[in-house]
Design an enzyme around this catalytic site. Structure first.
Site, PDB file in Angstrom:
ATOM      1  N   GLU A  94      26.508 -73.498 -34.825  1.00 31.85           N
ATOM      2  CA  GLU A  94      27.529 -74.209 -35.150  1.00 31.85           C
ATOM      3  C   GLU A  94      28.008 -73.916 -36.612  1.00 31.85           C
ATOM      4  O   GLU A  94      27.132 -73.907 -37.448  1.00 31.85           O
ATOM      5  CB  GLU A  94      27.322 -75.655 -34.864  1.00 31.85           C
ATOM      6  N   CYS A 107      30.686 -74.903 -43.785  1.00 32.55           N
ATOM      7  CA  CYS A 107      29.258 -75.243 -43.930  1.00 32.55           C
ATOM      8  C   CYS A 107      28.941 -74.268 -42.813  1.00 32.55           C
ATOM      9  O   CYS A 107      29.171 -74.403 -41.582  1.00 32.55           O
ATOM     10  CB  CYS A 107      29.115 -76.901 -43.462  1.00 32.55           C
ATOM     11  N   CYS A 114      15.668 -74.451 -36.149  1.00 28.39           N
ATOM     12  CA  CYS A 114      15.368 -74.613 -37.360  1.00 28.39           C
ATOM     13  C   CYS A 114      13.911 -74.576 -37.318  1.00 28.39           C
ATOM     14  O   CYS A 114      13.112 -75.298 -36.412  1.00 28.39           O
ATOM     15  CB  CYS A 114      15.798 -75.860 -38.204  1.00 28.39           C
ATOM     16  N   CYS A 118      12.633 -82.025 -39.909  1.00 30.35           N
ATOM     17  CA  CYS A 118      13.071 -83.141 -40.591  1.00 30.35           C
ATOM     18  C   CYS A 118      13.402 -84.174 -39.476  1.00 30.35           C
ATOM     19  O   CYS A 118      14.166 -83.948 -38.562  1.00 30.35           O
ATOM     20  CB  CYS A 118      14.336 -82.887 -41.345  1.00 30.35           C
ATOM     21  N   CYS A 121      17.189 -85.227 -38.361  1.00 29.59           N
ATOM     22  CA  CYS A 121      18.079 -83.987 -37.978  1.00 29.59           C
ATOM     23  C   CYS A 121      17.879 -83.579 -36.628  1.00 29.59           C
ATOM     24  O   CYS A 121      17.282 -83.290 -36.025  1.00 29.59           O
ATOM     25  CB  CYS A 121      17.554 -82.940 -38.903  1.00 29.59           C
ATOM     26  N   GLY A 165      19.495 -74.860 -39.714  1.00 30.92           N
ATOM     27  CA  GLY A 165      18.502 -73.769 -40.428  1.00 30.92           C
ATOM     28  C   GLY A 165      18.176 -74.141 -41.739  1.00 30.92           C
ATOM     29  O   GLY A 165      18.894 -74.754 -42.530  1.00 30.92           O
ATOM     30  N   GLU A 166      16.997 -73.682 -42.199  1.00 28.47           N
ATOM     31  CA  GLU A 166      16.679 -73.544 -43.563  1.00 28.47           C
ATOM     32  C   GLU A 166      16.933 -72.479 -44.077  1.00 28.47           C
ATOM     33  O   GLU A 166      16.301 -71.317 -43.979  1.00 28.47           O
ATOM     34  CB  GLU A 166      15.064 -74.087 -43.895  1.00 28.47           C
ATOM     35  N   LEU A 221      16.480 -84.042 -50.767  1.00 35.29           N
ATOM     36  CA  LEU A 221      15.534 -84.837 -51.144  1.00 35.29           C
ATOM     37  C   LEU A 221      14.929 -85.967 -50.460  1.00 35.29           C
ATOM     38  O   LEU A 221      13.985 -86.005 -49.985  1.00 35.29           O
ATOM     39  CB  LEU A 221      15.641 -85.143 -52.790  1.00 35.29           C
ATOM     40  N   HIS A 222      15.917 -86.894 -50.407  1.00 36.68           N
ATOM     41  CA  HIS A 222      15.715 -88.024 -49.487  1.00 36.68           C
ATOM     42  C   HIS A 222      14.691 -89.050 -49.861  1.00 36.68           C
ATOM     43  O   HIS A 222      14.661 -90.284 -49.286  1.00 36.68           O
ATOM     44  CB  HIS A 222      15.688 -87.568 -48.015  1.00 36.68           C
ATOM     45  N   CYS A 339      26.760 -83.926 -41.347  1.00 43.34           N
ATOM     46  CA  CYS A 339      25.430 -83.516 -41.928  1.00 43.34           C
ATOM     47  C   CYS A 339      24.398 -84.103 -40.806  1.00 43.34           C
ATOM     48  O   CYS A 339      24.357 -85.273 -40.516  1.00 43.34           O
ATOM     49  CB  CYS A 339      25.040 -84.223 -43.021  1.00 43.34           C
TER      50      CYS A 339
HETATM   51  S1  SF4 Z   1      18.205 -78.026 -40.286  1.00 43.05           S
HETATM   52 FE1  SF4 Z   1      17.971 -78.899 -42.350  1.00 43.05          FE
HETATM   53  S2  SF4 Z   1      17.649 -80.808 -42.270  1.00 43.05           S
HETATM   54 FE2  SF4 Z   1      17.490 -79.922 -40.218  1.00 43.05          FE
HETATM   55  S3  SF4 Z   1      15.429 -79.856 -39.757  1.00 43.05           S
HETATM   56 FE3  SF4 Z   1      16.121 -77.837 -40.627  1.00 43.05          FE
HETATM   57  S4  SF4 Z   1      15.739 -78.081 -42.915  1.00 43.05           S
HETATM   58 FE4  SF4 Z   1      15.463 -80.179 -41.835  1.00 43.05          FE
END
Ligand code: SF4
Length: 346
Positions: A94, A107, A114, A118, A121, A165-166, A221-222, A339
């Site tokens: 997406e 975005c 991923c 997290c 997420c 994704g990272e 960061l969070h 987000c």
């Molecule tokens: S997409 Fe971003 S926030 Fe979600 S699990 Fe992966 S790294 Fe973490």
């Protein structure tokens, strides 16, 4: 036996030029085709009208153009657009267009699913299937640029790698895509309008600093307290805050670019004075900006947005300590485009 054709966009311009020379044609033909593939985003060889029919047929016999397809587009009541993008192998990612009065931001996703986990997420619930290729990242941007022109009468102005994704776990392809996006032979966008958002992979942050990249860096960061951060972002036990901070100090020493932190304040998790004090301490080593983002619950309600009072406490404490802070309302909530909500639900 059917021979699997190669994706022509996996070739560099030089390789394309050489291909034409090997075919007894002029190297210049490679430039023309390259322009069709990237600047003009041609979806098929027949669109290449300044290339002869025979040459187009020869290309068709040898290559494919693995273009993405926007399978479904949803529009939010606030103008946000979410695209469900089908890749050549049927997988879906997406990407989101976020319009404001002054900008239109894309975005984009960098992986299918991923590799990180997290807990807040939605994407983390999809296992990582594969990395996106540079052209698949580039195509998401082109699709959103087209939508921006169509629905908002202006070109795309900014890009954030904050979708699924990272990005630093798909480093080479993300950088190749940014090369194309910023190249005059691609979209010609300024790297200053691009932000790569990472959950914090120290080794890759150092690599980016060494390569003197020109785009911006944001860190999700969070929490600036290891124990808390590990409980919500378990990979923090592998890349603890000390390593992250050292990598960011290195980044700043090399680039002199301000660091942006993305930060959600959750009820009962990080809505304390101790948490904000730790954040102030963490980001004091370099000019920093903290984006406090409103949280969008992803169904089971384990994570909840903190009170306005707690957000105010963050804002006031950060400002008192000379740290720039913005509080961002989330966009596209009604279509799960905000987000942390991207999870191929549409
Ligand atoms: S997409 Fe971003 S926030 Fe979600 S699990 Fe992966 S790294 Fe973490």
């Amino acid at each position: 036996m059917e021979i699997k054709k190669k994706d022509i966009r996996a070739l560099t311009k030089e390789q394309l030029r050489n291909f034409f020379v090997e075919q007894g044609d002029k190297a210049f033909r490679g430039n023309q085709v390259y322009e069709w593939l990237w600047q003009k985003s041609a979806h098929d060889f027949d669109a290449m009208t300044n290339i002869s029919k025979e040459t187009r047929k020869m290309l068709e016999d040898n290559f494919v153009i693995n273009h993405i397809r926007v399978d479904q587009m949803q529009r939010s009541s606030d103008g946000t657009i979410k695209n469900a993008v089908r890749l050549h192998d049927g997988l879906i990612v997406e990407s989101v267009l976020i319009p404001t009065e002054t900008r239109t931001t894309a975005c984009v996703s960098s992986q299918v699913g991923c590799s990180l986990d997290c807990r807040f997420c939605a994407t983390a619930r999809l296992k990582r299937m594969r990395n996106l290729n540079p052209d698949e990242i580039y195509d998401q941007v082109v699709a959103i640029d087209n939508e921006s022109r169509l629905y908002f009468d202006r070109p795309l102005s900014n890009i954030v790698f904050m979708g699924m994704g990272e990005p630093l776990m798909n480093y080479n392809n993300v950088l190749r895509a940014i090369d194309k996006i910023t190249s005059p032979e691609g979209l010609g966008m300024s790297p200053k309008r691009i932000v790569v958002s990472t959950s914090g992979v120290p080794k890759m942050i150092r690599k980016m600093a060494d390569e003197e990249v020109k785009f911006g860096l944001a860190v999700s960061l969070h929490s600036a307290i290891d124990e808390v951060r590990t409980s919500i972002m378990p990979f923090n036990s592998t890349f603890p805050l000390k390593d992250l901070r050292e990598a960011l100090e290195y980044w700043y020493s090399k680039t002199k670019n301000r660091i942006t932190y993305e930060y959600v304040v959750w009820k009962g998790i990080n809505d304390t004075q101790e948490a904000v004090d730790a954040l102030v301490k963490f980001c004091k080593f370099a000019p920093s900006k903290v984006n406090i983002i409103e949280y969008n619950p992803i169904d089971d309600g384990e994570f909840q947005q903190a009170s306005n009072k707690a957000v105010e406490m963050y804002k006031n404490t950060l400002e008192r300590n000379g740290i720039t802070v913005t509080v961002r309302r989330s966009r596209g909530k009604d279509i799960d485009a905000a987000c942390g909500q991207l999870a191929n639900k549409s």
